[in-house]
Design an enzyme around this catalytic site. Structure first.
Site, PDB file in Angstrom:
ATOM      1  N   GLU A   1      -8.033  -5.510  -2.821  1.00 19.28           N
ATOM      2  CA  GLU A   1      -7.792  -6.954  -2.355  1.00 19.28           C
ATOM      3  C   GLU A   1      -8.841  -7.814  -2.633  1.00 19.28           C
ATOM      4  O   GLU A   1      -8.680  -9.094  -1.910  1.00 19.28           O
ATOM      5  CB  GLU A   1      -7.607  -6.597  -0.705  1.00 19.28           C
ATOM      6  CG  GLU A   1      -6.377  -5.697  -0.476  1.00 19.28           C
ATOM      7  CD  GLU A   1      -5.835  -5.578   0.788  1.00 19.28           C
ATOM      8  OE1 GLU A   1      -6.449  -6.561   1.938  1.00 19.28           O
ATOM      9  OE2 GLU A   1      -4.958  -4.920   1.280  1.00 19.28           O
TER      10      GLU A   1
ATOM     11  N   LYS B   1       4.597  -6.434   8.091  1.00 21.67           N
ATOM     12  CA  LYS B   1       4.657  -6.398   6.433  1.00 21.67           C
ATOM     13  C   LYS B   1       6.137  -5.845   5.938  1.00 21.67           C
ATOM     14  O   LYS B   1       6.631  -4.857   6.132  1.00 21.67           O
ATOM     15  CB  LYS B   1       4.088  -5.036   5.843  1.00 21.67           C
ATOM     16  CG  LYS B   1       2.432  -5.055   6.091  1.00 21.67           C
ATOM     17  CD  LYS B   1       1.925  -3.776   5.761  1.00 21.67           C
ATOM     18  CE  LYS B   1       0.462  -3.751   5.592  1.00 21.67           C
ATOM     19  NZ  LYS B   1      -0.220  -2.457   5.715  1.00 21.67           N
TER      20      LYS B   1
END
Ligand code: PGA
Ligand code: ZN
Length: 427
Positions: free
Chosen positions: A203, A335
């Protein structure tokens, strides 16, 4: 405005793995293109990400899912207005996790239809979803600085150490502060002999072989200071424990520290971190099905910090409802690929808000250059967003989109959070 054509193809995500891409065309020419993200520390209750198996791409191909879009879903949604797409997709696969056609297939169509609709209205997806003309709410960002767990070769047990620029008065300032801390953390790590600090984890955070989770919290707190900020009041810390990843046979195994803890032991450990460091938000403190542990964690920590359910709630209204009933957590990570549909993910946001839970719209560790996530967070007035670090273009795509919205739309920023506590929220 009716859908005239749906195309789908296999694209790549930020880990070089295949993902589903879909384009929806409307009469009049408006287009929406969406690429689907993918998790590495995925919860077992998430909607199904359909992969081909076999030899191509190590079994990770998505040609079956693409085939389901073109052969099954496209004929169903062609001729519909975008507003009716989610209902048609739900009717196409009644299994709760979209196990028949794949949630990756479903989500690509659901998102592309929303994007096409916004384009047809000549407006941003954020404004289209907000469905009003008042100021849009820009979320408080949570920015990954140090990565562990499944995103960095398990060099730390806790998956994410993030900063929350709680004292910032604009989104642009929040980003600037996060970058300053990221740079300071790199300098500190290099000074301590961690040559890996020039590399980036999944990330975009630093993946460092630190001995303990406390060492990571020490480094991050020091980086906040070194960047010139007051820890806690200007820049605070959030962690994603991702505890499901190290839960085995009823125990929490901190492999780096060679310790094995009960739920009560892990909660006590996290409480000590919250005592010693400016931690204001803890995600997935316990494992996805440890409801009892979660209840205890909420009783011990729920008044002091934001407790976010990710693998626990998997953007499912049913699991969130159980959490609300049982007094578990006080925030939900959202999400869309855990759920499969844009509309029912929004319903989770709305349910959370009604129950007084906070909402954090989140990217996945496997992302794409798409920026629709930023628009979802703003359009839903989520109040918070988690995208990864300030490095790597699949991350900056989202930050840059939020900076664009701040520069071009009538907006207010969710911060500052006085005293490091969430202030102005989605309500
Ligand atoms: P994932 O991680 O996308 O690999 O699941 C992100 C998170 O746990 O928040
Ligand atoms: Zn998580």
């Amino acid at each position: 405005m009716l859908i005239t054509k749906v195309d789908s193809w296999e694209a790549l995500d930020s880990r070089g793995r295949p993902t589903v891409a879909t384009r929806v065309a409307l009469e009049g020419g408006a287009l929406g293109v969406a690429l689907v993200p993918s998790g590495a520390s995925a919860g077992s209750h998430e909607a199904l990400e359909l992969r081909d198996g076999g030899g191509r791409y190590g079994g990770r191909g998505v040609r079956k899912a693409v085939g389901h879009v073109t052969d099954t879903l496209a004929p169903l949604v062609t001729g519909l207005t975008p507003t009716r797409v989610d209902a048609a997709l739900r009717a196409a696969d009644r299994s709760p996790s979209f196990a028949v056609v794949g949630a990756n297939a479903v989500l690509s169509v659901s998102l592309a239809a929303q994007l096409a609709a916004a384009a047809a209205h000549g407006t941003s997806l954020a404004r289209y979803l907000a469905a009003d003309t008042g100021p849009l709410l820009l979320p408080m960002p949570m920015v990954n600085i140090l990565s562990g767990g499944a995103h960095a070769g398990r060099m730390l047990d806790v998956q994410d150490f993030l900063v929350v620029p709680v004292g910032a008065t604009s989104f642009a300032q929040a980003v600037e502060w996060a970058v300053a801390v990221r740079e300071a953390a790199t300098r500190l790590a290099l000074a301590r002999g961690h040559a890996q600090a020039v590399l980036v984890a999944d990330e975009g955070g630093l993946g460092l072989p630190l001995a303990t989770n406390r060492a990571a919290l020490d480094l991050l707190t020091e980086a906040i200071r070194a960047a010139g900020f007051a820890p806690g009041t200007e820049v605070a810390i959030a962690i994603d424990v991702a505890a499901t990843q190290f839960f085995h046979e009823g125990r929490y195994r901190l492999a780096r520290e060679q310790r094995e803890l009960t739920a009560t032991g892990l909660i006590a450990e996290i409480a000590r971190w919250c005592d010693h460091y400016p931690v204001i938000s803890v995600e997935d403190a316990l494992a996805e099905d440890d409801w009892e542990g979660w209840q205890e964690a909420t009783a011990v920590l729920g008044e002091r910090v934001e407790l976010v359910g990710d693998d626990l709630f998997v953007t499912s209204a049913e699991r969130l409802r159980r959490g609300i009933t049982e007094g578990v957590a006080n925030s939900v990570l959202v999400k869309v690929n855990q759920n499969g549909l844009v509309g029912s993910s929004r319903a989770v946001v709305d349910l959370a808000r009604t129950a007084g839970y906070r909402t954090v719209v989140s990217a996945r560790s496997g992302e794409t250059e798409d920026s629709w996530l930023a628009d979802l967070a703003v359009g839903w007035r989520a109040g918070q967003i988690k995208v990864g670090s300030t490095h790597r273009s699949e991350r900056t795509a989202k930050w840059n989109r939020l900076l664009e919205l701040e520069a071009t739309e009538d907006t207010v920023f969710a911060g500052p959070w006085p005293g490091g506590r969430p202030g102005k929220d989605a309500a």
